[in-house]
Structure formats: C-alpha cells, structure tokens
Design an enzyme around this catalytic site. Structure first.
Site, mmCIF file in Angstrom:
data_model
loop_
_atom_site.group_PDB
_atom_site.id
_atom_site.type_symbol
_atom_site.label_atom_id
_atom_site.label_comp_id
_atom_site.label_asym_id
_atom_site.label_seq_id
_atom_site.Cartn_x
_atom_site.Cartn_y
_atom_site.Cartn_z
ATOM 1 N N ASP A 189 0.847 -1.196 0.000
ATOM 2 C CA ASP A 189 0.000 0.000 0.000
ATOM 3 C C ASP A 189 0.885 1.249 0.000
ATOM 4 O O ASP A 189 1.599 1.511 0.963
ATOM 5 C CB ASP A 189 -0.891 -0.018 1.242
ATOM 6 C CG ASP A 189 -2.096 0.898 1.132
ATOM 7 O OD1 ASP A 189 -2.093 1.784 0.259
ATOM 8 O OD2 ASP A 189 -3.035 0.743 1.925
ATOM 9 N N ASP A 190 0.875 2.005 -1.090
ATOM 10 C CA ASP A 190 1.640 3.248 -1.216
ATOM 11 C C ASP A 190 3.148 3.012 -1.282
ATOM 12 O O ASP A 190 3.928 3.886 -0.888
ATOM 13 C CB ASP A 190 1.349 4.215 -0.063
ATOM 14 C CG ASP A 190 -0.019 4.867 -0.154
ATOM 15 O OD1 ASP A 190 -0.851 4.393 -0.940
ATOM 16 O OD2 ASP A 190 -0.258 5.849 0.572
ATOM 17 N N CYS A 214 -5.705 3.487 -4.096
ATOM 18 C CA CYS A 214 -5.927 2.212 -3.420
ATOM 19 C C CYS A 214 -7.184 1.477 -3.866
ATOM 20 O O CYS A 214 -7.125 0.340 -4.335
ATOM 21 C CB CYS A 214 -5.926 2.419 -1.908
ATOM 22 S SG CYS A 214 -6.712 3.930 -1.358
ATOM 23 N N ARG A 245 -7.690 -2.023 -6.224
ATOM 24 C CA ARG A 245 -8.263 -3.266 -5.722
ATOM 25 C C ARG A 245 -9.456 -3.711 -6.565
ATOM 26 O O ARG A 245 -9.655 -4.899 -6.797
ATOM 27 C CB ARG A 245 -8.653 -3.076 -4.255
ATOM 28 C CG ARG A 245 -7.440 -3.073 -3.340
ATOM 29 C CD ARG A 245 -7.691 -2.423 -1.996
ATOM 30 N NE ARG A 245 -6.557 -2.636 -1.115
ATOM 31 C CZ ARG A 245 -5.382 -2.004 -1.179
ATOM 32 N NH1 ARG A 245 -5.197 -1.086 -2.107
ATOM 33 N NH2 ARG A 245 -4.407 -2.271 -0.347
ATOM 34 N N LYS A 288 -6.106 -5.390 4.241
ATOM 35 C CA LYS A 288 -6.989 -4.334 3.782
ATOM 36 C C LYS A 288 -8.017 -4.900 2.810
ATOM 37 O O LYS A 288 -7.776 -5.903 2.140
ATOM 38 C CB LYS A 288 -6.149 -3.242 3.097
ATOM 39 C CG LYS A 288 -6.866 -1.938 2.827
ATOM 40 C CD LYS A 288 -5.867 -0.870 2.368
ATOM 41 C CE LYS A 288 -6.524 0.466 2.121
ATOM 42 N NZ LYS A 288 -5.532 1.520 1.777
ATOM 43 N N HIS A 317 -11.196 -2.506 1.241
ATOM 44 C CA HIS A 317 -11.451 -1.318 0.428
ATOM 45 C C HIS A 317 -12.229 -1.644 -0.842
ATOM 46 O O HIS A 317 -12.034 -1.024 -1.893
ATOM 47 C CB HIS A 317 -10.143 -0.605 0.088
ATOM 48 C CG HIS A 317 -10.172 0.858 0.429
ATOM 49 N ND1 HIS A 317 -9.062 1.655 0.425
ATOM 50 C CD2 HIS A 317 -11.196 1.676 0.777
ATOM 51 C CE1 HIS A 317 -9.375 2.881 0.756
ATOM 52 N NE2 HIS A 317 -10.673 2.928 0.976
ATOM 53 N N HIS A 347 1.740 2.695 3.812
ATOM 54 C CA HIS A 347 0.784 3.811 3.826
ATOM 55 C C HIS A 347 0.917 4.617 5.121
ATOM 56 O O HIS A 347 1.252 4.078 6.166
ATOM 57 C CB HIS A 347 -0.624 3.220 3.712
ATOM 58 C CG HIS A 347 -1.725 4.208 3.500
ATOM 59 N ND1 HIS A 347 -2.187 5.040 4.491
ATOM 60 C CD2 HIS A 347 -2.489 4.468 2.411
ATOM 61 C CE1 HIS A 347 -3.182 5.776 4.023
ATOM 62 N NE2 HIS A 347 -3.386 5.458 2.754
ATOM 63 N N ASP A 406 -0.317 -0.924 -4.824
ATOM 64 C CA ASP A 406 -1.587 -0.405 -5.338
ATOM 65 C C ASP A 406 -1.472 0.955 -5.992
ATOM 66 O O ASP A 406 -2.356 1.391 -6.725
ATOM 67 C CB ASP A 406 -2.649 -0.384 -4.237
ATOM 68 C CG ASP A 406 -2.316 0.578 -3.091
ATOM 69 O OD1 ASP A 406 -1.201 1.135 -3.068
ATOM 70 O OD2 ASP A 406 -3.178 0.764 -2.213
ATOM 71 N N ASN A 407 -0.394 1.681 -5.726
ATOM 72 C CA ASN A 407 -0.130 2.973 -6.370
ATOM 73 C C ASN A 407 1.287 3.370 -6.023
ATOM 74 O O ASN A 407 1.974 2.682 -5.259
ATOM 75 C CB ASN A 407 -1.123 4.058 -5.934
ATOM 76 C CG ASN A 407 -1.391 4.104 -4.453
ATOM 77 O OD1 ASN A 407 -2.484 3.749 -4.000
ATOM 78 N ND2 ASN A 407 -0.416 4.522 -3.665
ATOM 79 N N LYS A 444 1.300 9.072 -6.076
ATOM 80 C CA LYS A 444 -0.038 8.530 -5.904
ATOM 81 C C LYS A 444 -1.087 9.585 -6.268
ATOM 82 O O LYS A 444 -0.918 10.763 -5.975
ATOM 83 C CB LYS A 444 -0.208 8.111 -4.443
ATOM 84 C CG LYS A 444 -1.621 7.779 -3.990
ATOM 85 C CD LYS A 444 -1.629 7.522 -2.493
ATOM 86 C CE LYS A 444 -3.013 7.257 -1.946
ATOM 87 N NZ LYS A 444 -2.994 7.021 -0.490
#
Length: 549
Positions: A58-59, A96, A100, A143, A145, A225, A352-353, A397
């Site tokens: 994540d991030d 994010c 997903r 996670k 989301h 993140h 994710d980014n 991001k």
C-alpha cells in the site's frame, strides 16, 4: 466535424493503434524467435492447477525494493525476484480502492462503478467468487477497500483491518467479517505482523483440512501507507541511512536501476508545485508537527539542519515499514515450503499505487513530542521522499504520470516459470491479473452474472510472458482518477493533470521518465489518442452505471 467524419476518424484511430501494437509484437517476436502461444507455464498448469498468492503493498514506490534499485533491505522479495521474474512496465490505477477493484474484478474501476467509489453492478463479480466455485479455497488477510463484506466477495476466511490510521492499536478489526477483541499492550500488535500471521494461519488451516485442494490467498498489507509507524527496533536499523539526503539517495537508486536494466533515460527534475490539494499548508505543518517538517521538494541543502534531521527520521520509518513487510512475506514463504506447496504456488507481488506525497493528520492526531514512527505520531512521507520512492518517475499517488501508476511486479512460480531473475518489458495492468489466473486455473469467466451480461474483460493473460520476454498485446491501457487522465497505446502515452489540464504526449520507448513532451510536435497523434480516451471514458461510465446492488 460531422458525425460521419468523427466515425471515420475513430476507424482510423483503431486501425492505427492496432498497427502500432502489432508492430511492437512483431519486433518482439523476431527478436525472440518464439511463439507466445506456447509456454512452460501453460504446460505446467495442465498438470495441476497452481495455488495463487497475491501480495499487495500500500503506497510503496517503484524503487523501494532492493531488486528494483532501492537500498531498503528486502531479501525475501529480492529472492523471489532472483528466482522468478520482474516486470518493468506494469501499472496500477494510481489509488488504493480503484486498484483493488481492477485486480479483484478484472475490469477498470470505472467499468464497475468503483471510481469514484460506489457499489458495483450486479454483473461485476469478484475473482475469488469464480475461483471458489471452480474448486479453489479462498483466503484474505489485510486491507479490503471493496464494496460489500469480504466473505460475500467470495472468500472463505478473512482477517480484515479497517482502521488504516493506527498500526499499533486499531480501533476495529475483524475475522470472517465479525469484530474481534482489540489488542492489548502485551500483545505487541503491529498491523503488518498481524496481517502476515493471519495469512500464515489460513495456510496452516488449509493444510490440515483441505490439503488436496488448490488455494487462493490474497494478502493486502497496509504498509507503507501513512501514518508512518513502525516498531522502534526496526526504525533503529535505518536511523543513519538517510542522513545523506534525498538528492544522494535518489541518484544512487537511479544508477542502480540503470545498472539492473530496468529503466533508462533522463532523471526528471523535482516538481515542487504539484501536490495533493488536501495537504496541510507549510504553516500548518510547522504548527501541528514541528519546524522539522516541510511540504515541498527541492534541493536537500536548502533545508535547515532541523529539517534534515526530521526528514532523515521519517524516511527511516518508511524503510522500516517496507522491511517489516518483507519479513512478513518471509513467514508466508516459509509456511508454503513447510506444507509442500511452494513449488506449485504462483506468487505475485505489487503495489496499489506509487508513493504518496500526502501530508495530513488523521486518527488520534499527532503528538509533536512523540518519536517519529511511534504510535502517538502521525506523519506522511511527503513529496521529498515520495519522489525518491518513485525514482525515476514523475509525480506520486493519485496522478497518472508514471510515478503515480507504475508498480513493481514480481512473479515467482518454480513449477511454472523456468526463468530465473529475468526482466519482462511488456506493458501490463492490474486488469491483466484476472485473465492470467483464469487461464492457469482453467476457468472460463462467465458471459453474464446474476442475469446481467458482462462486458469482455479488458485485460490479457500474462502467461505468455512467463516463458519469454514477449509483448502481451493490448489495444490500450486506460487511466483516470481525481480528474487526472492517461492512455497508453503501444509505446505512446498521453497524460494530463486534472480535467482542465493540457494533454501531454510521450514516446515511452525512448522516454519512459516523461521528460520530453511531444504534444506540440505530433498534434495528429495526440488528437487520435485523446479521441480514444474520450470514447473509452464514455463507454466505461455507461458500463459502471448498469445494474444495481
């Protein structure tokens, strides 16, 4: 332009883009002398359907891993890369929840009404639902989301963390969609550790009760993140590593990236003006966090000594979060080996980014007296170190420039991927993962679901690239988020910042780092690509609006 002329232009665009993709495909084929239709992966899949483990950071920036040029210690992921594949031109959506949605549905987020984040149409079933009905056991940890409960999305077991603002003391977390007691101090809870351990527990449970069935495990870490939080002993290992500053670290990463053959070109200049509109101002950062914080990126030597110390400490926490995630993945790898499943398990790792330039304060606020990385601190990486994490690409991001949407992709599968340590240069996107997994699992995705027709999947299986460095052909790759827009067709990319931003044009074959805007030099090509983006945007919005849940 009249309607007939517009239609004629679109026909020209489609043919032109197909020729562009076909030419790239032909060049790759001539260079390799092999057919994409045959691969060791496909033949291995015919023997036994592989288990699949998808791990999502994540991030995390493009160059944070050692195997992608970084200085952070990531021996587990680097080992998977050394014994598998690294994709050099793989994309996420820049944020994010759209990422997903793209991975779990196989569609662009706009097609399934998930960007902006709303409920999916009835036809937009999730990947684990289809895997489960075909005989796979399905597990999730971390996670979510995605709209709807986890188990309703097709998973049979789940550990869910919905509190993304507290890594040491979450206010809520769930097992199988039911709340579980909050951790106590003596539990030494840390979100990354908990997510990895629950993934391991699902594997142990699978071995005990379902050993002869294939499984799909989705591990979605919340690291790195914001808030930047990590165990003190992990942070201590990196405390002095970043004192040289982000200029030096960025140059070192760039040199390693070129030595590894991952990306070449020119290193872009810093962009001090492009920042998230919701960031705290420089004055607010100083008032609420302290004089060591800064919300701009520029030469390291322009910072005060206090800012240098504080920024050094922040990057140490970010590195510790990535390091701890790597060790958590090591627990999963050890469990796979112990249960005899490692050889026939496809492991896919990505982010994710890109790294985030966001600077805000949520959760329990920020205690200026707390050590950076402690539970009472709430810090964001900021644009300086986010630029480093995304080396060598531009922006962060949320944006659709390469820094926002480029991700590492490591693919490891001893039984199905014979290559060791090789690079794969084909462009790809998260929407390609579902077709890849469907092929290996021998699943034909349905043409309709819940009585509603499904559009064709926009992605393509990556299985041919498992055997050889071939181009997996796409007509285009589509991007849109927060008004930022992009489209890649072959080696050509258009991108703009915001709905009113001017379109830029880049030839990524020679300018992957987006330093030479060709919009003024090639207006016809730009116009054709913009027309394709606009057409697809209308079509995807129409698809996303269909059906009700």
């Amino acid at each position: 332009m009249g309607l007939s002329g517009f239609r004629a232009e679109l026909r020209y665009e489609r043919n032109a883009m197909k020729k562009t993709v076909a030419l790239g495909w032909l060049v790759a084929m001539v260079g390799l002398g092999s057919s994409p239709a045959t691969s060791s992966a496909a033949s291995s899949a015919a023997d036994a359907r592989p288990n699949v483990v998808v791990i999502l950071a994540d991030d995390m920036g493009f160059s944070d891993l050692g195997s992608y040029g970084g200085e952070i210690e990531t021996p587990i992921l680097d080992g998977l890369a050394a014994n598998g594949l690294r994709f050099t031109q793989f994309y996420n959506t820049g944020r994010c929840w759209p990422s997903r949605a793209a991975f779990l549905t196989g569609y662009y987020a706009q097609q399934v009404n998930r960007d902006p984040a709303k409920r999916r149409p009835e036809w937009a079933t999730l990947l684990p639902e289809l895997l489960r009905t075909s005989g796979y056991r399905t597990y999730h940890s971390g996670k979510w989301h995605v709209d709807g409960p986890v188990l309703a999305g097709g998973f049979e077991r789940s550990y869910l963390v919905t509190d993304h603002d507290r890594n040491f003391n979450p206010r809520e977390h769930f097992v199988d969609d039911r709340p579980v007691p909050l951790p106590k101090a003596e539990d030494h809870y840390y979100s990354t550790k908990a997510i990895a351990e629950h993934g391991v527990s699902w594997l142990a449970e699978h071995e005990k009760a379902h050993k002869d069935e294939p499984f799909f495990l989705y591990i979605a870490f919340t690291a790195p993140h914001f808030p930047l939080q990590a165990p003190a002993e992990d942070v201590a290992r990196y405390r002095d590593r970043y004192q040289v500053g982000w200029d030096v670290i960025r140059d070192r990463r760039w040199n390693r990236i070129k030595q590894l053959g991952i990306v070449d070109g020119a290193l872009p200049a810093y962009d001090p003006k492009t920042l998230p509109g919701w960031n705290l101002s420089e004055e607010e950062l100083h008032a609420r966090i302290g004089p060591g914080e800064t919300g701009v990126v520029g030469p390291w030597d322009a910072l005060t000594d206090e800012q240098k110390r504080f920024q050094t400490a922040k990057m140490a926490v970010h590195a510790a979060m990535v390091d701890r995630m790597d060790r958590g993945i090591g627990l999963v790898v050890d469990r796979l080996k112990a249960m005899g499943a490692f050889e026939n398990t496809l492991i896919l790792f990505m982010s994710d980014n890109g790294a985030s330039a966001e600077q805000m304060i949520r959760g329990d606020g920020h205690d200026p007296k707390a050590e950076p990385g402690a539970a009472r601190s709430f810090l964001g990486l900021g644009p300086g170190w986010a630029t480093v994490s995304n080396t060598p690409f531009r922006l962060y991001k949320v944006w659709n420039h390469e820094g926002g949407i480029s991700t590492p992709l490591i693919a490891h599968w001893p039984k199905g991927i014979a290559a060791r340590g090789e690079l794969r240069r084909t462009p790809g996107h998260l929407v390609d993962l579902a077709p890849t997994i469907f092929e290996l699992a021998r699943i034909t995705p349905p043409d309709s679901y819940h009585g509603e027709p499904r559009p064709p999947l926009p992605g393509r299986s990556l299985v041919p690239a498992f055997a050889h460095d071939v181009t997996v052909p796409h007509d285009f790759l589509f991007f849109k988020h927060e008004g930022n827009r992009a489209l890649r067709a072959g080696d050509w990319k258009i991108v703009s910042n915001g709905p009113a931003g001017a379109w830029e044009l880049y030839n990524l074959a020679v300018d992957r780092t987006e330093t030479h805007n060709l919009a003024a030099d090639q207006p016809d090509r730009l116009k054709a690509l913009v027309a394709i983006w606009e057409r697809q945007d209308r079509e995807y919005q129409t698809q996303g609006a269909t059906g009700k849940r």
